[in-house]
Design an enzyme around this catalytic site. Structure first.
Site, mmCIF file in Angstrom:
data_model
loop_
_atom_site.group_PDB
_atom_site.id
_atom_site.type_symbol
_atom_site.label_atom_id
_atom_site.label_comp_id
_atom_site.label_asym_id
_atom_site.label_seq_id
_atom_site.Cartn_x
_atom_site.Cartn_y
_atom_site.Cartn_z
ATOM 1 N N SER A 153 4.862 6.720 2.414
ATOM 2 C CA SER A 153 5.312 5.418 2.894
ATOM 3 C C SER A 153 4.759 4.326 1.983
ATOM 4 C CB SER A 153 4.770 5.143 4.307
ATOM 5 O OG SER A 153 5.084 6.191 5.192
ATOM 6 N N HIS A 193 0.970 5.280 1.012
ATOM 7 C CA HIS A 193 0.239 6.183 1.910
ATOM 8 C C HIS A 193 0.935 7.546 1.929
ATOM 9 C CE1 HIS A 193 -2.384 7.286 5.193
ATOM 10 N NE2 HIS A 193 -1.336 7.806 5.806
ATOM 11 N N ASN A 250 0.855 -1.185 0.000
ATOM 12 C CA ASN A 250 0.000 0.000 0.000
ATOM 13 C C ASN A 250 0.892 1.236 0.000
ATOM 14 O OD1 ASN A 250 -2.316 1.664 0.298
ATOM 15 N ND2 ASN A 250 -2.036 1.710 2.516
ATOM 16 N N ASP A 303 -3.102 0.686 8.091
ATOM 17 C CA ASP A 303 -1.813 1.304 7.749
ATOM 18 C C ASP A 303 -0.717 1.008 8.765
ATOM 19 O OD1 ASP A 303 -2.892 2.414 5.438
ATOM 20 O OD2 ASP A 303 -3.482 4.270 6.434
HETATM 21 C C1 GAR Z 1 -2.086 8.832 -3.062
HETATM 22 O O1 GAR Z 1 -1.426 9.955 -2.538
HETATM 23 C C2 GAR Z 1 -2.137 7.719 -2.029
HETATM 24 O O2 GAR Z 1 -1.033 7.684 -1.177
HETATM 25 C C3 GAR Z 1 -3.373 8.075 -1.262
HETATM 26 O O3 GAR Z 1 -4.278 8.489 -2.232
HETATM 27 C C4 GAR Z 1 -3.570 9.117 -3.308
HETATM 28 C C5 GAR Z 1 -4.063 8.510 -4.587
HETATM 29 O O4 GAR Z 1 -3.595 9.198 -5.688
HETATM 30 N N1 GAR Z 1 -3.836 6.947 -0.502
HETATM 31 C C6 GAR Z 1 -4.339 7.033 0.727
HETATM 32 O O5 GAR Z 1 -4.542 8.086 1.302
HETATM 33 C C7 GAR Z 1 -4.669 5.701 1.371
HETATM 34 N N2 GAR Z 1 -4.952 5.851 2.752
HETATM 35 P P1 GAR Z 1 -3.711 8.571 -7.163
HETATM 36 O O6 GAR Z 1 -5.134 8.013 -7.334
HETATM 37 O O7 GAR Z 1 -3.498 9.754 -8.059
HETATM 38 O O8 GAR Z 1 -2.667 7.505 -7.324
#
Ligand code: GAR
Length: 201
Positions: A136, A109, A107, A145
Site C-alpha cells: 500500500s 507499507h 509511506n 499506517d
Molecule cells: C519495504 O517493504 C517497506 O514497505 C517496508 O520496509 C521495506 C523496506 O525495504 N516498510 C515498512 O514495513 C514500514 N512499516 P527497502 O529498504 O529495501 O526499500
C-alpha cells in the site's frame, strides 16, 4: 520537477527504484536528499553512489522523541521538498514533522492496509494465514499506517512462503507501485477530501 526527499532505515530497494526513475525528466520528480534514522545502512550508500546528499538523525542522539522529530524536520527542510516519501523508514514521524510537511508525505507499507499495519506487516499477514496480501502507498497522518490509501497492489501468498520469500515478492511489485505513485503525484498532485492538492516545483 518536484523536489523529493526520501526517508530510509534499511536496504533501500525502494529508494533505488526512485533513483533509477528520476533521471527521466518526464518522471516529474528528483530525489534531492535522503534522510535516515540510523548510520551505516545500504540505503545511504545508494544515495551517495547516486550523488544525492544524505543526513542521519538518530533517536539515541536526542533527549526525547520530540527533540528527535524536530531535528528530523529540520534535516528534511534543508532540502525544501515538495514531497517526502517514507520508503522503509521504520519510525513514526510526529507532530512537528507533520505540522511542517503534512499532506505531502507518502509511506509505502508491505501489506494491504488497513490490515497488518506497523513494523511487521509481512510477518503478521503470514501469521494470520491470509492467502492474498500486497503493498500500500498511503498519505501519512498522525496515526499508525492509517492515512488515506493512495494505491495498492495484491500479491498472492504461496505454499511454503516464509517472511523473507513473501517480503521479497512484495518488494518486487512495491517498488513499481511507489515509482508510479510518486511520479503521478509529482506531476498531477492528488485528491484529498475531494480537494485537488497540487505540489510545488
Ligand atoms: C519495504 O517493504 C517497506 O514497505 C517496508 O520496509 C521495506 C523496506 O525495504 N516498510 C515498512 O514495513 C514500514 N512499516 P527497502 O529498504 O529495501 O526499500
Amino acid at each position: 520537477g518536484g523536489r523529493l526527499v526520501v526517508l530510509v532505515s534499511g536496504t533501500g530497494s525502494n529508494l533505488a527504484a526512485l533513483l533509477a526513475a528520476h533521471d527521466d525528466p518526464a518522471f516529474g520528480a528528483r530525489v534531492v536528499g535522503v534522510v535516515s534514522d540510523r548510520p551505516g545502512i545500504r540505503a545511504l550508500e545508494l544515495a551517495r553512489e547516486a550523488g544525492v546528499p544524505t543526513a542521519v538523525v538518530s533517536l539515541q542522539d536526542f533527549p526525547d522523541r520530540t527533540a528527535w522529530d524536530e531535528a528530523l524536520t529540520a534535516a528534511v527542510a534543508v532540502f525544501s521538498p515538495d514531497l517526502v516519501v517514507a520508503a522503509g523508514f521504520m519510525k513514526l514521524v510526529g507532530a512537528p514533522f507533520l505540522a511542517r510537511f503534512g499532506g505531502r508525505v507518502l509511506n509505502t507499507h508491505p501489506a494491504l492496509l488497513p490490515s497488518f499495519p506497523g513494523a511487521h506487516g509481512v510477518r503478521d499477514a503470514l501469521a494470520y494465514g491470509v492467502k492474498v496480501t500486497g503493498c500500500s502507498v498511503i498519505l501519512v497522518d498522525a496515526g499508525v499506517d492509517d492515512g488515506p490509501i493512495v494505491a495498492q497492489v495484491t500479491v498472492a501468498v504461496e505454499d511454503g512462503d516464509d517472511e523473507a520469500t513473501l517480503h521479497e515478492r512484495i518488494k518486487l511489485v512495491e517498488r513499481g507501485l511507489l515509482v508510479d505513485v510518486v511520479g503521478r503525484v509529482a506531476r498531477d498532485g492528488y485528491t484529498l477530501d475531494g480537494r485537488k492538492v497540487r505540489l510545488g516545483g
